[in-house]
Structure formats: C-alpha cells, structure tokens
Design a protein around this motif. Structure first.
Motif, mmCIF file in Angstrom:
data_model
loop_
_atom_site.group_PDB
_atom_site.id
_atom_site.type_symbol
_atom_site.label_atom_id
_atom_site.label_comp_id
_atom_site.label_asym_id
_atom_site.label_seq_id
_atom_site.Cartn_x
_atom_site.Cartn_y
_atom_site.Cartn_z
ATOM 1 N N TYR A 41 0.828 -1.210 0.000
ATOM 2 C CA TYR A 41 0.000 0.000 0.000
ATOM 3 C C TYR A 41 0.864 1.262 0.000
ATOM 4 N N ASP A 42 1.949 1.214 0.735
ATOM 5 C CA ASP A 42 2.837 2.386 0.840
ATOM 6 C C ASP A 42 3.480 2.772 -0.491
ATOM 7 N N VAL A 43 3.633 1.793 -1.412
ATOM 8 C CA VAL A 43 4.257 2.096 -2.706
ATOM 9 C C VAL A 43 3.224 2.152 -3.841
ATOM 10 N N GLY A 44 1.934 2.088 -3.492
ATOM 11 C CA GLY A 44 0.891 2.221 -4.506
ATOM 12 C C GLY A 44 0.490 0.917 -5.171
ATOM 13 N N LEU A 45 0.733 -0.205 -4.495
ATOM 14 C CA LEU A 45 0.344 -1.509 -5.043
ATOM 15 C C LEU A 45 -0.686 -2.172 -4.133
ATOM 16 N N GLN A 46 -1.247 -3.276 -4.628
ATOM 17 C CA GLN A 46 -2.260 -3.989 -3.860
ATOM 18 C C GLN A 46 -1.878 -5.449 -3.694
ATOM 19 N N LEU A 47 -2.374 -6.049 -2.610
ATOM 20 C CA LEU A 47 -2.173 -7.480 -2.401
ATOM 21 C C LEU A 47 -3.212 -8.232 -3.219
ATOM 22 N N GLY A 48 -2.748 -9.208 -4.009
ATOM 23 C CA GLY A 48 -3.641 -9.949 -4.888
ATOM 24 C C GLY A 48 -4.148 -11.236 -4.266
ATOM 25 N N ILE A 81 4.663 -15.561 3.986
ATOM 26 C CA ILE A 81 4.685 -15.648 2.521
ATOM 27 C C ILE A 81 5.963 -16.316 2.028
ATOM 28 N N ILE A 82 5.778 -17.265 1.089
ATOM 29 C CA ILE A 82 6.908 -18.002 0.509
ATOM 30 C C ILE A 82 7.426 -17.301 -0.739
ATOM 31 N N SER A 83 6.509 -16.912 -1.641
ATOM 32 C CA SER A 83 6.903 -16.310 -2.918
ATOM 33 C C SER A 83 5.817 -15.365 -3.413
ATOM 34 N N GLN A 84 6.126 -14.637 -4.483
ATOM 35 C CA GLN A 84 5.205 -13.620 -5.005
ATOM 36 C C GLN A 84 5.330 -13.511 -6.514
ATOM 37 N N THR A 85 4.249 -12.995 -7.140
ATOM 38 C CA THR A 85 4.231 -12.727 -8.576
ATOM 39 C C THR A 85 3.471 -11.409 -8.809
ATOM 40 N N PRO A 86 4.090 -10.404 -9.460
ATOM 41 C CA PRO A 86 5.463 -10.307 -9.975
ATOM 42 C C PRO A 86 6.499 -10.355 -8.839
ATOM 43 N N VAL A 87 7.736 -10.651 -9.231
ATOM 44 C CA VAL A 87 8.796 -10.804 -8.239
ATOM 45 C C VAL A 87 9.408 -9.453 -7.876
ATOM 46 N N GLU A 88 10.243 -9.483 -6.867
ATOM 47 C CA GLU A 88 10.910 -8.278 -6.364
ATOM 48 C C GLU A 88 11.647 -7.535 -7.487
ATOM 49 N N THR A 135 -1.204 -2.237 -9.299
ATOM 50 C CA THR A 135 -1.073 -3.635 -9.722
ATOM 51 C C THR A 135 -1.229 -4.554 -8.504
ATOM 52 N N LYS A 136 -1.898 -5.685 -8.708
ATOM 53 C CA LYS A 136 -2.078 -6.649 -7.623
ATOM 54 C C LYS A 136 -0.923 -7.650 -7.620
ATOM 55 N N ILE A 137 -0.372 -7.879 -6.451
ATOM 56 C CA ILE A 137 0.741 -8.819 -6.285
ATOM 57 C C ILE A 137 0.208 -10.110 -5.662
#
Length: 267
Positions: free
Chosen positions: A111-118, A133-140, A148-150
């Motif tokens: 939220y602080d950088v303008g993104l959302q949790l997907g 959390i183990i992993s994410q998409t898109p990646v770091e 964009t939802k992560i």
C-alpha cells in the motif's frame, strides 16, 4: 460554344481540387496527451492512419494517453501516412520483496508504494513458518503500473504425517516406512529374550500420533537373547586347556561388561 467552355473549366477546376486534396502534403497534428479515442478522431480528420502502438510507463503522462509519436507535429506528410504511437501505462513502481512476511505486513508494504495485495494460495513448506509468505508474482524489483495486484504463496508450515505402528516389523521395514513418510528413524538395539533378533519391540512416538515431517522417531529393535556369562564360562572351561598358574604380582585383564545396547540414526 460557351457551354462546352464552361463545362471544361469546371472539370479542370474539380480535377485540380481533387488532385490537390489527395496529393498535397498534410500537416501532422499534435497527438501527445490525447487518448486513443481522441487520436482516432484526429487522424481521421487529417486523413492519416494509426501505425504501431506500444505501451510504456511514464511518471509524467497519465495512463492511457499518448507519450510520443513517430512523426513530429507540424511535419508535412502524405495523405494516409501512418503515425506510430507510444501510450502511457501510468507510473511505474518497483515491486518490493514481501517474502517471509505476514499477510498484514505485506499489505502495508504494498500500500505504501501504490500496489495492492492480490490472490493467495497456500502450500506446505519445510523452510517458511506457518502463515508467512513463501513467494510472489510479480517478483521483487519488477516494474509494474500503480495499483497492480501482487499475488502470493503462503506457507501452511511443515506437512504433517501420522506415525505408523512399527512394532513386530523387522528393522529394515520399519526404517523404510518412516523414511517414506519423511521422518527420521533412529534405531536403538537391546537384548530381549521374548522377541527374535532384528524385530521392532517398541517406538518412542505412539502409533497414530500426528507429527511434522522431519520429526525424529526412536525405534527399539531386539538383539535376541543375551548369552549368560555362566554359559560362556562353562563352554570355555570345557574347551580350554588347563590354566597355568600365574604370579600373584601379575595383574589380570578385566573384560568390560556387555550392556547390550547399540544405536544409530537413519536420516
């Protein structure tokens, strides 16, 4: 004579106008800052075509509007010339690393950088604690548009298994069974006059208990009946030649008693 002359002049005039209309240069309009819909309307008025369209991030041009055009504004071009466009995808944001965070902490960071949790999915993990959390998409460090939802994968912790009944099985079978379940079997051998050699007589984790994969299970294996010292002594007396007398001053070697316990671990 007058009518044909007038008609000829009219035909020449119209032909000249058509020629001028189709073959005279056209001024390229300014398209930067327009939406795609506005560009279509503007190029149609000028008799131009839209060429290739690419999309890119921009910190200064609003999402959906033209960042640049391949032909400079006010340039003279032929009718039906195609102009390529680059359209804004909005501001770009570098995706932060949310691995090994709780869902609440990850949501705040995004939220602080303008993104959302997907959307999230869950799997078992030997390395990441339950609920993290183990992993994410898109990646770091991937560049994405604002909002964009992560998506993420969250840990269910270590997979749990049910401890089997090992008593009565032979040593190899017991070790194989716990190994297939992802458990660490440790064998401890001891004499037991009631159970044949190599057979499991007990276990330190009761059958039916639910434990995490990677847990240790002690397996107690019989070494059979221990030979008694009297039996050994009588056999030695029967087969050995007479013992020579020794000097009282000569120290006698003492055998260490056999405790009957052996142990090893199979990982």
């Amino acid at each position: 004579v007058v009518v044909p002359l007038v008609l000829g002049i009219f035909i020449i005039t119209v032909s000249s106008m058509i020629f001028f209309e189709w073959f005279s240069p056209i001024r390229m309009p300014e398209l930067v800052g327009m939406t795609k819909k506005q560009v279509k309307k503007e190029t149609k008025i000028y008799g131009l075509d839209i060429g290739a369209i690419k999309y890119d991030y921009s910190d200064s041009v609003e999402k959906g509007k033209v960042i640049s055009q391949s032909i400079s504004p006010n340039s003279q071009v032929k009718r039906n010339s195609a102009v390529d466009l680059v359209i804004s995808k909005g501001k770009s944001v570098a995706v932060p690393d949310i691995s090994k965070m709780s869902v609440d902490d990850a949501q705040k960071i995004l939220y602080d950088v303008g993104l959302q949790l997907g959307d999230g999915t869950s799997v078992f993990s030997d390395d990441v604690e339950l609920g993290f959390i183990i992993s994410q998409t898109p990646v770091e460090n991937d560049k994405v548009a604002e909002n964009t939802k992560i998506d993420y994968v969250i840990s269910n912790g270590r997979e749990k298994v049910t401890v089997p009944d090992l008593v009565g099985k032979n040593e190899a079978e017991a070790l194989e069974e716990v190994g297939l379940l992802g458990l660490n079997g440790t064998v401890k051998k001891q004499y037991d006059s009631r159970i044949p050699n190599g057979v499991v007589v007990g276990q330190n984790v009761s059958k039916g208990m639910v434990v995490e994969k990677g847990s240790d299970v002690m397996i107690y294996v019989s070494k059979g009946t221990q030979k008694t010292s009297s039996a050994i002594g009588s056999k030695q007396v029967a087969n050995k030649p007479p013992v020579q007398a020794t000097s009282p001053s000569t120290p006698q070697e003492q055998e260490e008693p056999d405790t009957g316990v052996e142990s090893y671990t199979v990982w």
